[in-house]
Design a protein around this motif. Sequence first.
Motif, mmCIF file in Angstrom:
data_model
loop_
_atom_site.group_PDB
_atom_site.id
_atom_site.type_symbol
_atom_site.label_atom_id
_atom_site.label_comp_id
_atom_site.label_asym_id
_atom_site.label_seq_id
_atom_site.Cartn_x
_atom_site.Cartn_y
_atom_site.Cartn_z
ATOM 1 N N ILE A 127 62.937 -6.322 17.454
ATOM 2 C CA ILE A 127 63.345 -4.988 17.020
ATOM 3 C C ILE A 127 63.646 -4.157 18.263
ATOM 4 C CG2 ILE A 127 62.601 -2.873 15.859
ATOM 5 C CD1 ILE A 127 62.954 -5.127 13.900
ATOM 6 N N ILE A 128 64.788 -3.465 18.263
ATOM 7 C CA ILE A 128 65.145 -2.573 19.360
ATOM 8 C C ILE A 128 65.143 -1.147 18.818
ATOM 9 C CG2 ILE A 128 66.922 -1.902 21.017
ATOM 10 C CD1 ILE A 128 67.978 -4.740 20.859
ATOM 11 N N CYS A 129 64.474 -0.235 19.538
ATOM 12 C CA CYS A 129 64.408 1.166 19.121
ATOM 13 C C CYS A 129 64.936 2.060 20.238
ATOM 14 C CB CYS A 129 62.975 1.561 18.788
ATOM 15 S SG CYS A 129 62.282 0.639 17.412
ATOM 16 N N LYS A 130 65.701 3.058 19.843
ATOM 17 C CA LYS A 130 66.200 4.054 20.791
ATOM 18 C C LYS A 130 65.136 5.135 20.907
ATOM 19 C CE LYS A 130 70.255 6.766 21.899
ATOM 20 N NZ LYS A 130 71.646 7.050 21.560
ATOM 21 N N THR A 131 64.653 5.363 22.145
ATOM 22 C CA THR A 131 63.580 6.328 22.360
ATOM 23 C C THR A 131 64.030 7.567 23.133
ATOM 24 O OG1 THR A 131 62.880 5.178 24.368
ATOM 25 C CG2 THR A 131 61.809 4.535 22.300
ATOM 26 N N GLY A 132 65.264 7.572 23.620
ATOM 27 C CA GLY A 132 65.818 8.695 24.361
ATOM 28 C C GLY A 132 67.313 8.519 24.477
ATOM 29 N N PRO A 133 67.993 9.464 25.138
ATOM 30 C CA PRO A 133 69.454 9.379 25.243
ATOM 31 C C PRO A 133 69.956 8.037 25.801
ATOM 32 C CG PRO A 133 68.684 11.481 26.058
ATOM 33 C CD PRO A 133 67.463 10.658 25.789
ATOM 34 N N ASN A 134 69.283 7.491 26.777
ATOM 35 C CA ASN A 134 69.660 6.199 27.351
ATOM 36 C C ASN A 134 68.437 5.314 27.526
ATOM 37 O OD1 ASN A 134 72.527 6.634 27.710
ATOM 38 N ND2 ASN A 134 71.951 8.121 29.274
ATOM 39 N N GLU A 135 67.466 5.429 26.614
ATOM 40 C CA GLU A 135 66.221 4.676 26.719
ATOM 41 C C GLU A 135 65.980 3.886 25.443
ATOM 42 O OE1 GLU A 135 64.075 8.083 29.461
ATOM 43 O OE2 GLU A 135 63.078 7.400 27.648
ATOM 44 N N TYR A 136 65.582 2.636 25.621
ATOM 45 C CA TYR A 136 65.360 1.732 24.497
ATOM 46 C C TYR A 136 64.089 0.927 24.729
ATOM 47 C CZ TYR A 136 70.244 2.854 23.758
ATOM 48 O OH TYR A 136 71.412 3.529 23.572
ATOM 49 N N LYS A 137 63.457 0.519 23.636
ATOM 50 C CA LYS A 137 62.310 -0.381 23.709
ATOM 51 C C LYS A 137 62.598 -1.562 22.798
ATOM 52 C CE LYS A 137 58.661 2.899 24.789
ATOM 53 N NZ LYS A 137 57.353 3.419 24.400
ATOM 54 N N LYS A 138 62.172 -2.746 23.238
ATOM 55 C CA LYS A 138 62.372 -3.957 22.456
ATOM 56 C C LYS A 138 61.007 -4.548 22.129
ATOM 57 C CE LYS A 138 65.254 -8.091 22.441
ATOM 58 N NZ LYS A 138 66.264 -8.845 23.187
ATOM 59 N N HIS A 139 60.781 -4.832 20.851
ATOM 60 C CA HIS A 139 59.509 -5.355 20.368
ATOM 61 C C HIS A 139 59.737 -6.731 19.750
ATOM 62 C CE1 HIS A 139 58.058 -1.199 20.691
ATOM 63 N NE2 HIS A 139 59.174 -0.863 20.068
ATOM 64 N N PHE A 140 58.770 -7.640 19.927
ATOM 65 C CA PHE A 140 58.842 -8.988 19.358
ATOM 66 C C PHE A 140 57.589 -9.241 18.526
ATOM 67 C CE2 PHE A 140 61.209 -9.250 23.310
ATOM 68 C CZ PHE A 140 62.360 -9.924 22.928
ATOM 69 N N LEU A 141 57.752 -9.968 17.444
ATOM 70 C CA LEU A 141 56.601 -10.423 16.679
ATOM 71 C C LEU A 141 56.911 -11.805 16.136
ATOM 72 C CD1 LEU A 141 53.800 -9.281 15.637
ATOM 73 C CD2 LEU A 141 54.919 -9.287 13.424
ATOM 74 N N GLY A 142 55.931 -12.706 16.259
ATOM 75 C CA GLY A 142 56.083 -14.043 15.710
ATOM 76 C C GLY A 142 55.859 -14.016 14.210
ATOM 77 N N LEU A 143 56.676 -14.750 13.482
ATOM 78 C CA LEU A 143 56.545 -14.842 12.030
ATOM 79 C C LEU A 143 55.986 -16.206 11.667
ATOM 80 C CD1 LEU A 143 60.035 -13.331 11.134
ATOM 81 C CD2 LEU A 143 57.836 -12.147 11.204
ATOM 82 N N SER A 144 55.184 -16.250 10.620
ATOM 83 C CA SER A 144 54.600 -17.516 10.178
ATOM 84 C C SER A 144 54.504 -17.511 8.661
ATOM 85 C CB SER A 144 53.217 -17.709 10.824
ATOM 86 O OG SER A 144 52.326 -16.722 10.333
#
Length: 128
Positions: free
Chosen positions: A75-92
């Motif tokens: 999942i990628i989230c925009k946190t500011g005008p030019n700032e992003y965070k990328k999150h990962f989670l394993g699925l089972s």
Amino acid sequence: MKKTAIIAAVLIAIVGLSGCNNDADVASQNLSTAADNFQINRRIVFYNGFTGEYMLTIEGLCSKDNSSTDTKLAIICKTGPNEYKKHFLGLSNNVTYFIEQLDPAAASTYHYKVVFKPSVIVPDISIK
């Protein structure tokens, strides 16, 4: 070159939207495009299917990343005008997720949405 880029964009739009047969398909495609451009406020919840407990909740201007697989969600989230965070989670077999749109958004059923980003065609080049 400009004419070629415009023709390519039109052809991509025609091919990409040729499967849209009804109003719901057009609205769905337009909402997906808006979400992928960080214009839709979403909540992504990961939960344990055996216990029913929430493991992680992500809220904001978020989009499901193209690198996601059957066993990994990015999942990628925009946190500011030019700032992003990328999150990962394993699925089972016991960990799954759902993505909820938090706010209503306008989605025309009469007009297709095409986003043209020249920065993608001519990317930044870094020399090391």
